[in-house]
Design a protein around this motif. Structure first.
Motif, short mmCIF file in Angstrom:
data_model
loop_
_atom_site.label_atom_id
_atom_site.label_comp_id
_atom_site.label_asym_id
_atom_site.label_seq_id
_atom_site.Cartn_x
_atom_site.Cartn_y
_atom_site.Cartn_z
N GLN A 29 59.56 19.77 81.33
CA GLN A 29 58.92 20.85 82.12
C GLN A 29 57.83 21.43 81.47
OE1 GLN A 29 61.32 24.42 83.37
NE2 GLN A 29 59.91 24.97 84.83
N GLY A 30 57.79 21.69 80.20
CA GLY A 30 56.87 22.33 79.25
C GLY A 30 55.60 21.05 79.15
N LYS A 31 56.05 20.00 78.91
CA LYS A 31 55.27 18.68 78.60
C LYS A 31 54.36 18.72 80.17
CE LYS A 31 53.34 15.12 76.66
NZ LYS A 31 52.26 15.55 76.01
N ALA A 32 54.97 18.80 81.21
CA ALA A 32 54.31 18.85 82.51
C ALA A 32 53.14 19.79 82.65
CB ALA A 32 55.30 18.78 83.95
N VAL A 33 53.44 20.89 82.19
CA VAL A 33 52.81 22.35 82.28
C VAL A 33 51.63 22.01 81.32
CG1 VAL A 33 52.34 24.89 81.77
CG2 VAL A 33 54.27 23.89 82.99
N THR A 34 51.76 21.39 80.31
CA THR A 34 50.67 21.09 79.18
C THR A 34 49.62 20.18 79.70
OG1 THR A 34 52.34 21.51 77.42
CG2 THR A 34 50.23 20.25 76.86
N ASN A 35 50.00 19.20 80.40
CA ASN A 35 49.34 18.16 81.34
C ASN A 35 48.40 18.73 82.29
OD1 ASN A 35 50.30 15.93 79.69
ND2 ASN A 35 51.73 15.24 80.85
N SER A 36 49.00 19.55 83.07
CA SER A 36 48.47 20.29 84.17
C SER A 36 47.23 21.20 83.59
CB SER A 36 49.15 21.32 84.93
OG SER A 36 50.30 20.45 85.43
N LEU A 37 47.63 21.86 82.42
CA LEU A 37 46.72 22.74 81.71
C LEU A 37 45.50 21.87 81.21
CD1 LEU A 37 48.80 25.33 80.11
CD2 LEU A 37 47.64 25.45 82.27
#
Lengths: 84, 84
Positions: B18-26
């Motif tokens: 989930q954190g990885k997905a947020v990093t990619n979105s950012l």
């Protein structure tokens, strides 16, 4: 390197059914002193940037655009240095 | 009345998709300085009890039995008084 710690919680006026469920479970487990439980999110973002003001500004923008729903949630931010 | 603030986060060795997905979105939103994001939980429990030691002990028990998965998560607790 700086780390932004972000605390997102529901506004006090917003019902928290998940928190209510936890309160009920705790009562069933015997924790009778518990009167309220609120569930929020705790997010840590690591920035490759050592300018605290810039990181603080970016983190606010990130919360507003992606991490918090400003209609129902409040958030606050803490910035700290990472010792390498 | 005392409030226990509980911060639950994944252990550093545990992957956080989930954190990885947020990093990619950012990154896609233009926040290029972000190197890592970790998503955890932030829980507030209000106790009708003014004995800090007792509340601290109960909160630890609650975390161990209900709120944290000790195999994959770490937590820490802060106890504070509620001004009425």
């Amino acid at each position: 390197m700086l780390k932004a710690k972000i605390f997102v919680e529901l506004k006090p006026s917003v019902l928290d059914p998940q928190g209510k469920a936890v309160t009920n479970s705790l009562h069933n487990l015997g924790f009778k002193d518990v009167t309220q439980t609120r569930i929020g999110k705790y997010i840590e973002i690591v920035f490759d940037n050592s300018d605290k003001e810039d990181v603080s500004r970016q983190t606010t923008e990130i919360c507003d655009s992606l991490l918090a729903n400003l209609n129902t949630e409040n958030y606050h931010i803490e910035i700290e240095e990472i010792k390498s």
